[in-house]
Design a protein around this motif. Structure first.
Motif: not given
Lengths: 90, 639
Positions: B219-220, B233-235, B249-254
């Motif tokens: 993801v950019e 990325d809005a998702s 480190f980054v936590k992303l939720e999807k």
């Protein structure tokens, strides 16, 4: 109480010569092995330089140490057997 | 990792284990005397003994551990192959024949043959027991790792199965069955590893390891003042940001799942790249890639990100030769997965992030053992490398289960010849480990939680049949090695300690009985340790066993053979100092600190392998104590 060996072993007149050969071959191999370790410790960057057939020093030296151990094993056995046949049969 | 269990795998596994047990019971009927139990009656053919040596030596550490370490750390894993084989040179040239002449059943017999000293008997039996137990730990850990994908059982059950079978084998049959099991297994292991290597070369290199391989997400991201502020990325919903091991480190939720991503600069773009992670929640639950284990979100990894052939980037190469394979990897780029761990609130997160690594770095030492100034190598990093290479070189000829094999052949000549057969077989196998390890590294088969399974999982990617055979052989490897170690340990307890040290004057029958009881006791202890040490690389653990053996036993053996001033007190004190110093350093090492759940950097001793300190310490002790006790020798008559 001294122990007896697991099978009967006669006097081996070749033992001193074999022991001497063993020590010499051990020293030779140790020098070659130490060379590898010293390169790793002092100039590790040269391990990546190409040496033979575009293979780097690490590969050639590493494979070389394995193959050398096998070859030296056969040479050692050849001479030990020769000493035993010569000295123990007389 | 979640594995599908195959019926074929179970059938092949049961067949091989059945074969091993059948063989053991067959030879059990022939085991009547102590000589037969501990030394196979000294009647094994040197050729059989040579391959059995290979079987003993090519333990879980070699097949599981080295392949795994190469798969995760490239050439640094191969250093173990080089060191393990070099150790045989010491065994052949210095130890094999003289030791055969001195001993009867055990290494203690040989050490004590000139002195008849109670101190030596006690020191050597304790040392045999400790080294054997150190060597047993990795075998049991390897066994546990194997049954997870093979039989779908938890790790601890694998350890219990191996422990129980081995106790049954050793308590019934002793050294004869152990020898034949090792002979068959050693031969099969070399044969099937050759097949695996041929397959790897025939497949060549490819950017797409297999059709099911995971497509990694990226993801950019927009970064301001070193902080990730937004993602394009809005998702995704952005969660916490954590810095660990100088990585962000980054936590992303999807879709309701929280995954960890690593901040990466790539071709001028700032990206968040998908990582694998496990999370130990405060409530005791464990998540794999943000989901419970049953949802199977965890996957196998390991791939090439760039393949260069003659200066041109390609997708795949087709079949390649053995030297071409190594050269092509050196010119390519491999994605490794680097482990970090940190706390996210109260949750403990272990993360494996993508780490694109130049093939040139993979094919030389330095990824595990930091050696160059460029990589930030410290004095202690270099000492670790030196210590390992020293321990491997000097450890082989000090391993009790290897030493007792010299008593299973009839003469010093046979001992020498069997050692040469062993060196040839083991040397050939160790060359194969480089191909199997690299094959696993780029084959999309790695289980990030256990480097030990890289070799068998590579076989699984080829076919379930080959996987089953390789795994069953690896399992038999563990069975055989553990049997040999338990025979050595039981010899140390029953023969060296009870019979020789305590001098209880047992009958031959009672000696065998005592040996079997000792075997059962050591077996149970080994099961416990195998469960406790889950998750550690077995080759690393064996490296520690080598260091303890090289510190405790080798100075004693070599000085006994080559220095006439050696005294009994010198030998005994050297063994004790070797044991205490090597184990002391291990217990306070960075790796053990990690195992205790502490931070490695807090370890008081920055060395992982103790050899560089403990071996010289044992030597110095032997020399000083021997010189101080010369009057003891003057009362004895030496040949």
């Amino acid at each position: 109480m001294l122990h007896e060996p697991s099978a009967e072993i006669g006097t081996d007149k070749a033992a001193p010569k074999k022991a001497k050969l063993g020590v010499i071959m051990f020293v030779i191999y140790t020098i070659v092995y130490a060379g590898f370790v010293v390169i790793g410790l002092t100039v590790p960057e040269i391990m990546g330089l190409p040496l033979i057939g575009e293979q780097n020093i690490a590969i050639v030296y590493g494979f070389g140490l394995i193959v050398l151990a096998i070859i030296m094993g056969f040479i050692y056995n050849y001479f030990c057997t020769k000493y035993e046949d010569k000295l123990n049969n007389n | 990792m979640i594995y599908e269990v195959s019926n074929l795998a179970i059938i092949i596994f049961l067949f091989i284990v059945g074969l091993v047990l059948g063989l053991s019971f067959y030879f059990a009927r022939k085991t009547k005397s102590a000589s037969s139990y501990y030394a196979a009656g000294g009647k094994i053919h040197w050729g059989v003994n040579g391959i059995a040596f290979a079987g003993d030596y090519l333990s879980a550490a070699s097949f599981l551990g080295i392949c795994g370490m190469i798969a995760f750390s490239g050439y640094d894993g191969f250093l173990y192959s080089i060191g393990y084989l070099a150790g045989w040179v010491v065994a052949l040239f210095l130890v094999a024949e003289p030791l055969k002449k001195l001993g009867k059943y055990t290494f203690t017999d040989a050490l004590d043959s000139r002195f008849n000293s109670k101190a030596i008997k006690l020191a050597a039996s304790i040392s045999t027991l400790i080294v054997s137990v150190f060597y047993l730990i990795p075998q049991m850990v390897g066994a546990g790792d194997l049954v997870v994908p093979l039989l779908g059982l938890p790790h601890w059950m694998g350890v219990v199965i191996v422990g129980s079978i081995v106790i049954l084998i050793v308590a019934t049959a002793g050294m004869t069955s152990t020898t034949y099991v090792q002979f068959i297994k050693g031969g099969l292991l070399v044969f099937f590893s050759t097949i695996l290597t041929i397959y790897i070369l025939n497949n060549g290199l490819s950017l797409h390891p297999n059709k099911d391989y995971h497509q990694f997400d990226q993801v950019e991201a927009v970064v301001t003042n070193d902080t990730v502020v937004t993602i394009n990325d809005a998702s995704y919903t952005m969660g916490n940001t954590v810095v660990a091991d100088q990585k962000v480190f980054v936590k992303l939720e999807k879709d309701g799942y929280g995954l960890w991503y690593k901040l990466t600069e790539m071709n001028g773009r700032t990206l968040l790249t998908e990582s694998l992670s496990t999370t130990d929640l405060a409530n005791g639950e464990k998540l794999f890639n943000g989901a419970p284990k049953s949802e199977k979100k965890f996957f196998q990894v390991g791939h090439l990100s760039k393949i260069i052939v003659d200066g041109v980037e390609v997708d795949s190469t087709g079949p390649v030769g053995p030297f071409e394979f190594l050269r092509l990897i050196e010119n390519s780029e491999v994605v490794r997965f680097s482990k970090s761990f940190f706390y996210d609130g109260e949750d403990k997160v272990t993360i494996w992030s993508q780490n694109p690594t130049s093939g040139a770095d993979v094919m030389k030492p330095g990824l595990k053992f930091k050696l160059s100034k460029k990589s930030g190598a410290t004095f202690w990093n270099k000492m670790n490398f030196l210590s390992l290479m020293l321990a491997l070189f000097l450890g082989t000829s000090a391993l009790p289960h290897i030493l007792i094999r010299y008593y299973t052949v009839s003469s010093p000549r046979a001992a020498r010849k069997s050692t040469i057969v062993a060196i040839a077989a083991i040397g050939f196998f160790y060359i194969l480990t480089l191909y199997m390890g690299l094959g696993a590294m780029i084959g999309g088969v790695l289980d990030v939680e256990s480097s030990n399974m890289s070799g068998p999982l590579l076989a699984k990617s080829i076919g379930i049949g080959l996987f089953s055979i390789i795994s069953a052989i690896a399992f038999a490897t563990v069975l055989g090695t553990v049997s040999g170690l338990i025979v050595a340990s039981s010899g140390a307890i029953a023969h060296d300690f009870i019979d020789q040290y305590l001098q209880l004057n047992m009958t031959d029958k009672a000696k065998v009985k005592a040996g079997k009881f000792a075997a059962i006791g050591v077996g149970f202890f080994a099961i416990l340790l195998g469960i406790l040490f889950k998750g550690m690389n077995v080759s690393f653990l064996v490296g520690l066993a080598f260091a303890v053996a090289a510190s405790a036993n080798l100075p004693a053996i070599l000085f006994l053979l080559f220095w006439k001033k050696t005294t009994a007190k010198g030998i005994a004190s050297s063994i004790f100092v070797g044991i205490v110093s090597s184990i002391g350093i291990i217990l306070f090492s960075p790796s053990m600190y990690e195992k205790y759940g502490l931070f490695a950097k807090d370890a008081p001793i920055p060395l992982d392998n103790p050899g560089i300190i403990s071996i010289p310490l044992a030597v110095i002790t032997l020399v000083i104590v021997s010189l101080l006790t010369q009057k003891d020798n003057s009362t004895k008559n030496f040949n």
